[in-house]
Motif scaffolding. Sequence first.
Motif, PDB file in Angstrom:
ATOM      1  N   TYR A 141       5.076   7.455  -3.355  1.00 50.07           N
ATOM      2  CA  TYR A 141       3.698   7.803  -2.992  1.00 50.07           C
ATOM      3  C   TYR A 141       3.088   6.647  -2.224  1.00 50.07           C
ATOM      4  CZ  TYR A 141       3.914  11.873  -5.973  1.00 50.07           C
ATOM      5  OH  TYR A 141       4.268  13.071  -6.522  1.00 50.07           O
ATOM      6  N   LEU A 142       2.634   6.941  -1.019  1.00 52.03           N
ATOM      7  CA  LEU A 142       1.957   5.957  -0.188  1.00 52.03           C
ATOM      8  C   LEU A 142       0.488   6.367  -0.156  1.00 52.03           C
ATOM      9  CD1 LEU A 142       2.478   3.476   1.645  1.00 52.03           C
ATOM     10  CD2 LEU A 142       2.601   5.073   3.557  1.00 52.03           C
ATOM     11  N   GLU A 143      -0.321   5.633  -0.901  1.00 55.79           N
ATOM     12  CA  GLU A 143      -1.747   5.956  -1.018  1.00 55.79           C
ATOM     13  C   GLU A 143      -2.519   5.242   0.092  1.00 55.79           C
ATOM     14  OE1 GLU A 143      -5.376   5.591  -4.286  1.00 55.79           O
ATOM     15  OE2 GLU A 143      -3.376   4.882  -4.820  1.00 55.79           O
ATOM     16  N   GLN A 144      -3.304   6.012   0.835  1.00 59.81           N
ATOM     17  CA  GLN A 144      -4.119   5.451   1.909  1.00 59.81           C
ATOM     18  C   GLN A 144      -5.403   4.874   1.322  1.00 59.81           C
ATOM     19  OE1 GLN A 144      -3.289   5.288   5.211  1.00 59.81           O
ATOM     20  NE2 GLN A 144      -1.302   6.127   4.654  1.00 59.81           N
ATOM     21  N   LEU A 145      -5.698   3.633   1.656  1.00 54.08           N
ATOM     22  CA  LEU A 145      -6.939   2.975   1.255  1.00 54.08           C
ATOM     23  C   LEU A 145      -7.773   2.748   2.506  1.00 54.08           C
ATOM     24  CD1 LEU A 145      -5.348   0.266  -1.069  1.00 54.08           C
ATOM     25  CD2 LEU A 145      -6.295   2.480  -1.767  1.00 54.08           C
ATOM     26  N   TRP A 160      -1.399   1.508  -0.495  1.00 50.04           N
ATOM     27  CA  TRP A 160      -0.878   1.112  -1.795  1.00 50.04           C
ATOM     28  C   TRP A 160       0.459   1.828  -1.958  1.00 50.04           C
ATOM     29  CZ3 TRP A 160      -3.705  -1.900  -5.474  1.00 50.04           C
ATOM     30  CH2 TRP A 160      -2.999  -2.148  -6.657  1.00 50.04           C
ATOM     31  N   VAL A 161       1.491   1.100  -2.321  1.00 50.07           N
ATOM     32  CA  VAL A 161       2.842   1.639  -2.495  1.00 50.07           C
ATOM     33  C   VAL A 161       3.071   1.916  -3.975  1.00 50.07           C
ATOM     34  CG1 VAL A 161       5.302   1.123  -2.259  1.00 50.07           C
ATOM     35  CG2 VAL A 161       3.700   0.393  -0.470  1.00 50.07           C
ATOM     36  N   GLN A 214      10.472  -2.202  -0.385  1.00 55.05           N
ATOM     37  CA  GLN A 214       9.600  -1.200   0.236  1.00 55.05           C
ATOM     38  C   GLN A 214       8.379  -1.871   0.875  1.00 55.05           C
ATOM     39  OE1 GLN A 214       8.674   1.792  -2.679  1.00 55.05           O
ATOM     40  NE2 GLN A 214      10.818   2.317  -2.992  1.00 55.05           N
ATOM     41  N   CYS A 215       7.819  -2.841   0.187  1.00 55.60           N
ATOM     42  CA  CYS A 215       6.664  -3.576   0.698  1.00 55.60           C
ATOM     43  C   CYS A 215       7.040  -4.325   1.982  1.00 55.60           C
ATOM     44  CB  CYS A 215       6.173  -4.543  -0.372  1.00 55.60           C
ATOM     45  SG  CYS A 215       4.695  -5.465   0.074  1.00 55.60           S
ATOM     46  N   LEU A 216       8.195  -4.968   1.987  1.00 51.69           N
ATOM     47  CA  LEU A 216       8.669  -5.693   3.155  1.00 51.69           C
ATOM     48  C   LEU A 216       8.810  -4.760   4.350  1.00 51.69           C
ATOM     49  CD1 LEU A 216       9.961  -8.356   4.354  1.00 51.69           C
ATOM     50  CD2 LEU A 216      12.141  -7.299   3.750  1.00 51.69           C
ATOM     51  N   GLU A 222       5.357  -3.613   5.590  1.00 53.12           N
ATOM     52  CA  GLU A 222       4.662  -4.669   6.321  1.00 53.12           C
ATOM     53  C   GLU A 222       5.284  -4.889   7.693  1.00 53.12           C
ATOM     54  OE1 GLU A 222       4.661  -7.953   3.559  1.00 53.12           O
ATOM     55  OE2 GLU A 222       2.781  -7.280   2.644  1.00 53.12           O
ATOM     56  N   ARG A 223       6.612  -4.871   7.769  1.00 51.00           N
ATOM     57  CA  ARG A 223       7.275  -5.041   9.062  1.00 51.00           C
ATOM     58  C   ARG A 223       7.025  -3.849   9.980  1.00 51.00           C
ATOM     59  NH1 ARG A 223      13.082  -8.148   8.121  1.00 51.00           N
ATOM     60  NH2 ARG A 223      12.182  -9.999   7.161  1.00 51.00           N
ATOM     61  N   ALA A 224       6.688  -2.706   9.408  1.00 47.33           N
ATOM     62  CA  ALA A 224       6.349  -1.526  10.208  1.00 47.33           C
ATOM     63  C   ALA A 224       4.888  -1.554  10.644  1.00 47.33           C
ATOM     64  CB  ALA A 224       6.643  -0.254   9.417  1.00 47.33           C
ATOM     65  N   GLY A 225       4.153  -2.587  10.238  1.00 42.35           N
ATOM     66  CA  GLY A 225       2.775  -2.749  10.673  1.00 42.35           C
ATOM     67  C   GLY A 225       1.723  -2.234   9.706  1.00 42.35           C
ATOM     68  N   LEU A 226       2.130  -1.825   8.510  1.00 46.32           N
ATOM     69  CA  LEU A 226       1.152  -1.354   7.527  1.00 46.32           C
ATOM     70  C   LEU A 226       0.557  -2.541   6.774  1.00 46.32           C
ATOM     71  CD1 LEU A 226       3.080   1.705   6.043  1.00 46.32           C
ATOM     72  CD2 LEU A 226       1.252   1.723   7.742  1.00 46.32           C
ATOM     73  N   ASN A 227      -0.697  -2.423   6.420  1.00 46.41           N
ATOM     74  CA  ASN A 227      -1.384  -3.456   5.649  1.00 46.41           C
ATOM     75  C   ASN A 227      -1.257  -3.085   4.170  1.00 46.41           C
ATOM     76  OD1 ASN A 227      -2.989  -5.560   4.792  1.00 46.41           O
ATOM     77  ND2 ASN A 227      -4.901  -4.567   5.364  1.00 46.41           N
ATOM     78  N   VAL A 228      -0.249  -3.637   3.499  1.00 47.79           N
ATOM     79  CA  VAL A 228      -0.007  -3.319   2.093  1.00 47.79           C
ATOM     80  C   VAL A 228      -1.004  -4.100   1.244  1.00 47.79           C
ATOM     81  CG1 VAL A 228       1.659  -3.321   0.206  1.00 47.79           C
ATOM     82  CG2 VAL A 228       2.432  -2.869   2.545  1.00 47.79           C
ATOM     83  N   ARG A 229      -1.850  -3.373   0.515  1.00 51.05           N
ATOM     84  CA  ARG A 229      -2.891  -3.980  -0.312  1.00 51.05           C
ATOM     85  C   ARG A 229      -2.488  -4.054  -1.779  1.00 51.05           C
ATOM     86  NH1 ARG A 229      -5.550  -7.058   2.202  1.00 51.05           N
ATOM     87  NH2 ARG A 229      -7.319  -6.859   0.838  1.00 51.05           N
ATOM     88  N   GLY A 230      -1.424  -3.325  -2.144  1.00 50.12           N
ATOM     89  CA  GLY A 230      -0.979  -3.357  -3.526  1.00 50.12           C
ATOM     90  C   GLY A 230       0.253  -2.489  -3.719  1.00 50.12           C
ATOM     91  N   VAL A 231       0.942  -2.747  -4.825  1.00 49.89           N
ATOM     92  CA  VAL A 231       2.128  -1.972  -5.184  1.00 49.89           C
ATOM     93  C   VAL A 231       2.108  -1.736  -6.690  1.00 49.89           C
ATOM     94  CG1 VAL A 231       3.558  -2.873  -3.292  1.00 49.89           C
ATOM     95  CG2 VAL A 231       3.575  -4.019  -5.495  1.00 49.89           C
ATOM     96  N   GLY A 232       2.736  -0.660  -7.106  1.00 49.12           N
ATOM     97  CA  GLY A 232       2.772  -0.392  -8.534  1.00 49.12           C
ATOM     98  C   GLY A 232       3.833   0.615  -8.916  1.00 49.12           C
ATOM     99  N   VAL A 233       4.043   0.699 -10.203  1.00 47.48           N
ATOM    100  CA  VAL A 233       5.006   1.645 -10.772  1.00 47.48           C
ATOM    101  C   VAL A 233       4.233   2.631 -11.645  1.00 47.48           C
ATOM    102  CG1 VAL A 233       6.987   1.931 -12.328  1.00 47.48           C
ATOM    103  CG2 VAL A 233       6.914  -0.004 -10.745  1.00 47.48           C
ATOM    104  N   ILE A 234       4.557   3.894 -11.486  1.00 45.33           N
ATOM    105  CA  ILE A 234       4.037   4.935 -12.372  1.00 45.33           C
ATOM    106  C   ILE A 234       5.183   5.285 -13.302  1.00 45.33           C
ATOM    107  CG2 ILE A 234       3.146   7.284 -12.521  1.00 45.33           C
ATOM    108  CD1 ILE A 234       2.095   6.898  -9.628  1.00 45.33           C
TER     109      ILE A 234
END
Length: 186
Positions: free
Chosen positions: A39-43, A48-49, A69-71, A74-86
């Motif tokens: 799930y890639l949540e748009q902020l 948020w990954v 996934q975060c790496l 980010e290399r694809a140009g997304l601004n990752v603000r957070g990551v988490g596990v459900i």
Amino acid sequence: PFLREAQQVEDLAESLFTGKPYKREAEIQAGPLQARIDYLEQLSDGVWVWEVKASSSVKPVHLWDLAFQCLVAERAGLNVRGVGVIHLDKNAIRGVEPLKAEEVLIQKDCWEDVQSLLEGVSPEVDVQLKTLTKETPPRFTPQGQCKASRSSKLGNRPDTCPHLGVEGYCGKRLPMNWAGYLPRFG
């Protein structure tokens, strides 16, 4: 059965995103790197990954998965603000259907843990990408213990060989950045 249960957990997790902009099974590509994010949540200021696991806790391999996934994101140009596990709440008592995500799932923020791993993941990925561009593959000659250590019950797979561990016969001779050390690579 495990795959069916894992799919049920992932489907249940989707209700946690009701009313939020998100993409399920987001495929992210950055050059030769590709990641699939549950799930890639748009902020408002980035993304948020989220990784969904049919597990009752966050395990180290989940954090490494999130770091990769975060790496890639980010290399694809997304601004990752957070990551988490459900993951599943081990204290939840399963009652009658239908299940409510808020009662059986936990959203665990793993941003700090993943940021500390990124320092090692990024150069590791770069070394492996460089190895892939070489004209000839690295040379490793199988030794006598290789055939004896492979089990037909396990599919005769070399990744189950006890000698490949860091302290194993072969593992002691492998470079620290050997691709086989990547989590769940086998």
